[in-house]
Scaffold this motif. Sequence first.
Motif, mmCIF file in Angstrom:
data_model
loop_
_atom_site.group_PDB
_atom_site.id
_atom_site.type_symbol
_atom_site.label_atom_id
_atom_site.label_comp_id
_atom_site.label_asym_id
_atom_site.label_seq_id
_atom_site.Cartn_x
_atom_site.Cartn_y
_atom_site.Cartn_z
ATOM 1 N N VAL A 15 18.160 9.883 20.839
ATOM 2 C CA VAL A 15 17.545 9.943 19.441
ATOM 3 C C VAL A 15 17.487 8.302 18.999
ATOM 4 O O VAL A 15 17.915 7.493 19.639
ATOM 5 C CB VAL A 15 18.625 10.595 18.429
ATOM 6 C CG1 VAL A 15 18.778 11.883 18.904
ATOM 7 C CG2 VAL A 15 20.064 9.891 18.504
ATOM 8 N N PHE A 16 17.010 8.205 18.040
ATOM 9 C CA PHE A 16 16.792 6.937 17.384
ATOM 10 C C PHE A 16 16.958 7.001 15.835
ATOM 11 O O PHE A 16 16.400 8.161 15.469
ATOM 12 C CB PHE A 16 15.554 6.010 17.978
ATOM 13 C CG PHE A 16 14.172 6.748 17.658
ATOM 14 C CD1 PHE A 16 13.605 6.383 16.244
ATOM 15 C CD2 PHE A 16 13.668 7.713 18.480
ATOM 16 C CE1 PHE A 16 12.312 7.046 15.952
ATOM 17 C CE2 PHE A 16 12.510 8.387 18.143
ATOM 18 C CZ PHE A 16 11.724 8.119 16.931
ATOM 19 N N ASP A 17 17.088 6.043 15.179
ATOM 20 C CA ASP A 17 17.038 5.860 13.641
ATOM 21 C C ASP A 17 15.863 6.438 12.983
ATOM 22 O O ASP A 17 14.733 5.915 13.411
ATOM 23 C CB ASP A 17 17.439 4.533 13.033
ATOM 24 C CG ASP A 17 18.893 4.263 13.534
ATOM 25 O OD1 ASP A 17 19.765 5.082 13.909
ATOM 26 O OD2 ASP A 17 19.155 3.174 13.509
ATOM 27 N N TYR A 27 8.275 15.845 11.425
ATOM 28 C CA TYR A 27 7.872 15.495 12.915
ATOM 29 C C TYR A 27 7.629 16.760 13.602
ATOM 30 O O TYR A 27 8.284 17.841 13.333
ATOM 31 C CB TYR A 27 8.844 14.495 13.440
ATOM 32 C CG TYR A 27 9.144 13.277 12.492
ATOM 33 C CD1 TYR A 27 8.066 12.391 12.440
ATOM 34 C CD2 TYR A 27 10.717 13.010 12.346
ATOM 35 C CE1 TYR A 27 8.380 11.342 11.748
ATOM 36 C CE2 TYR A 27 10.673 11.658 11.494
ATOM 37 C CZ TYR A 27 9.714 10.995 11.403
ATOM 38 O OH TYR A 27 9.793 9.601 10.464
ATOM 39 N N SER A 28 6.639 16.491 14.234
ATOM 40 C CA SER A 28 5.910 17.971 15.243
ATOM 41 C C SER A 28 5.949 17.617 16.488
ATOM 42 O O SER A 28 5.217 16.292 16.801
ATOM 43 C CB SER A 28 4.735 18.562 14.524
ATOM 44 O OG SER A 28 4.915 18.792 13.195
ATOM 45 N N ASP A 59 18.335 10.693 12.234
ATOM 46 C CA ASP A 59 18.148 10.626 13.748
ATOM 47 C C ASP A 59 16.849 11.191 13.867
ATOM 48 O O ASP A 59 16.514 12.442 13.311
ATOM 49 C CB ASP A 59 19.050 11.172 14.899
ATOM 50 C CG ASP A 59 20.433 10.367 14.431
ATOM 51 O OD1 ASP A 59 20.359 9.025 14.409
ATOM 52 O OD2 ASP A 59 21.180 10.917 14.688
ATOM 53 N N CYS A 60 15.800 10.666 14.948
ATOM 54 C CA CYS A 60 14.610 11.412 15.359
ATOM 55 C C CYS A 60 14.875 11.513 16.770
ATOM 56 O O CYS A 60 15.471 11.037 17.502
ATOM 57 C CB CYS A 60 13.533 10.365 15.235
ATOM 58 S SG CYS A 60 12.907 9.931 13.549
ATOM 59 N N ILE A 61 13.962 12.576 17.334
ATOM 60 C CA ILE A 61 14.195 12.813 18.942
ATOM 61 C C ILE A 61 13.097 12.045 19.430
ATOM 62 O O ILE A 61 12.102 11.850 19.192
ATOM 63 C CB ILE A 61 13.754 14.259 19.111
ATOM 64 C CG1 ILE A 61 14.652 15.249 18.363
ATOM 65 C CG2 ILE A 61 13.610 14.836 20.513
ATOM 66 C CD1 ILE A 61 14.011 16.635 18.318
ATOM 67 N N GLU A 62 13.621 11.544 20.623
ATOM 68 C CA GLU A 62 13.015 10.491 21.427
ATOM 69 C C GLU A 62 12.198 11.590 22.462
ATOM 70 O O GLU A 62 12.548 12.181 23.038
ATOM 71 C CB GLU A 62 13.659 9.517 22.308
ATOM 72 C CG GLU A 62 12.900 8.600 22.895
ATOM 73 C CD GLU A 62 12.353 8.990 24.396
ATOM 74 O OE1 GLU A 62 11.273 8.452 24.564
ATOM 75 O OE2 GLU A 62 12.998 9.789 25.151
ATOM 76 N N VAL A 95 20.368 16.413 16.673
ATOM 77 C CA VAL A 95 19.831 15.612 15.334
ATOM 78 C C VAL A 95 20.204 15.952 14.057
ATOM 79 O O VAL A 95 20.263 14.912 13.198
ATOM 80 C CB VAL A 95 18.053 15.989 15.704
ATOM 81 C CG1 VAL A 95 17.493 14.993 14.573
ATOM 82 C CG2 VAL A 95 17.549 15.791 16.799
ATOM 83 N N GLU A 96 20.947 17.093 14.006
ATOM 84 C CA GLU A 96 21.289 17.399 12.586
ATOM 85 C C GLU A 96 20.232 17.128 11.432
ATOM 86 O O GLU A 96 20.407 16.393 10.632
ATOM 87 C CB GLU A 96 22.636 16.725 12.270
ATOM 88 C CG GLU A 96 23.791 17.157 13.017
ATOM 89 C CD GLU A 96 25.150 16.420 12.706
ATOM 90 O OE1 GLU A 96 25.025 15.533 11.874
ATOM 91 O OE2 GLU A 96 26.084 16.503 13.522
ATOM 92 N N PRO A 97 18.981 17.921 11.619
ATOM 93 C CA PRO A 97 17.917 17.598 10.615
ATOM 94 C C PRO A 97 18.194 18.315 9.241
ATOM 95 O O PRO A 97 19.182 19.232 9.475
ATOM 96 C CB PRO A 97 16.727 18.082 11.440
ATOM 97 C CG PRO A 97 17.199 19.188 12.252
ATOM 98 C CD PRO A 97 18.673 18.897 12.730
ATOM 99 N N LYS A 98 17.367 17.968 8.279
ATOM 100 C CA LYS A 98 17.335 18.660 7.273
ATOM 101 C C LYS A 98 17.188 20.240 7.178
ATOM 102 O O LYS A 98 17.367 20.992 6.478
ATOM 103 C CB LYS A 98 16.632 18.070 5.881
ATOM 104 C CG LYS A 98 17.223 16.458 5.516
ATOM 105 C CD LYS A 98 16.195 15.902 4.542
ATOM 106 C CE LYS A 98 16.685 14.270 4.485
ATOM 107 N NZ LYS A 98 15.782 13.876 3.553
ATOM 108 N N LYS A 99 15.691 20.135 8.063
ATOM 109 C CA LYS A 99 15.102 21.364 8.317
ATOM 110 C C LYS A 99 14.649 21.527 9.670
ATOM 111 O O LYS A 99 14.207 20.230 10.168
ATOM 112 C CB LYS A 99 13.979 21.481 7.352
ATOM 113 C CG LYS A 99 14.239 21.607 5.968
ATOM 114 C CD LYS A 99 12.524 21.738 5.214
ATOM 115 C CE LYS A 99 12.982 21.974 3.616
ATOM 116 N NZ LYS A 99 11.806 22.116 3.021
#
Length: 127
Positions: A15-17, A27-28, A59-62, A95-99
């Motif tokens: 992951v990255f910030d 993000y898709s 976090d974002c997925i690389e 990633v613990e995303p909001k959605k």
Amino acid sequence: MNKNLRETSHEIIEVFDAPDSEGDQVYSFKTDELTALCPFDFGGPDYYVLTLRYTPTDDCIESKSLKKYIQSFRDTEISAESLGAKMFNTIQKTVEPKKLYVRLEQARRGGVEETVEIGDVSLRPNS
């Protein structure tokens, strides 16, 4: 590893910030390169189109590590339902995303199409 990437508790996904933004970002990822082995009598490969959409928290997925994660199922015997659940749970924990929304469309076999959707359907494409 790139200095902007961070290892996670998952062995493959990095992951990255997430960038700062006043609005929610979605993000898709979409690929037809996901395959796994049928766990039932057929025994051959199942082919999928994977759609992954998420709204990040921190976090974002690389993408390169996501591709390696997708390829890791190639020799795994797993049903579409279990594969969808496993991918959703792994990404949720990493990633613990909001959605988060995961969709697997299995290639037609024996005249039957199967689709598995897990997560926040408000992120469904064209919804």
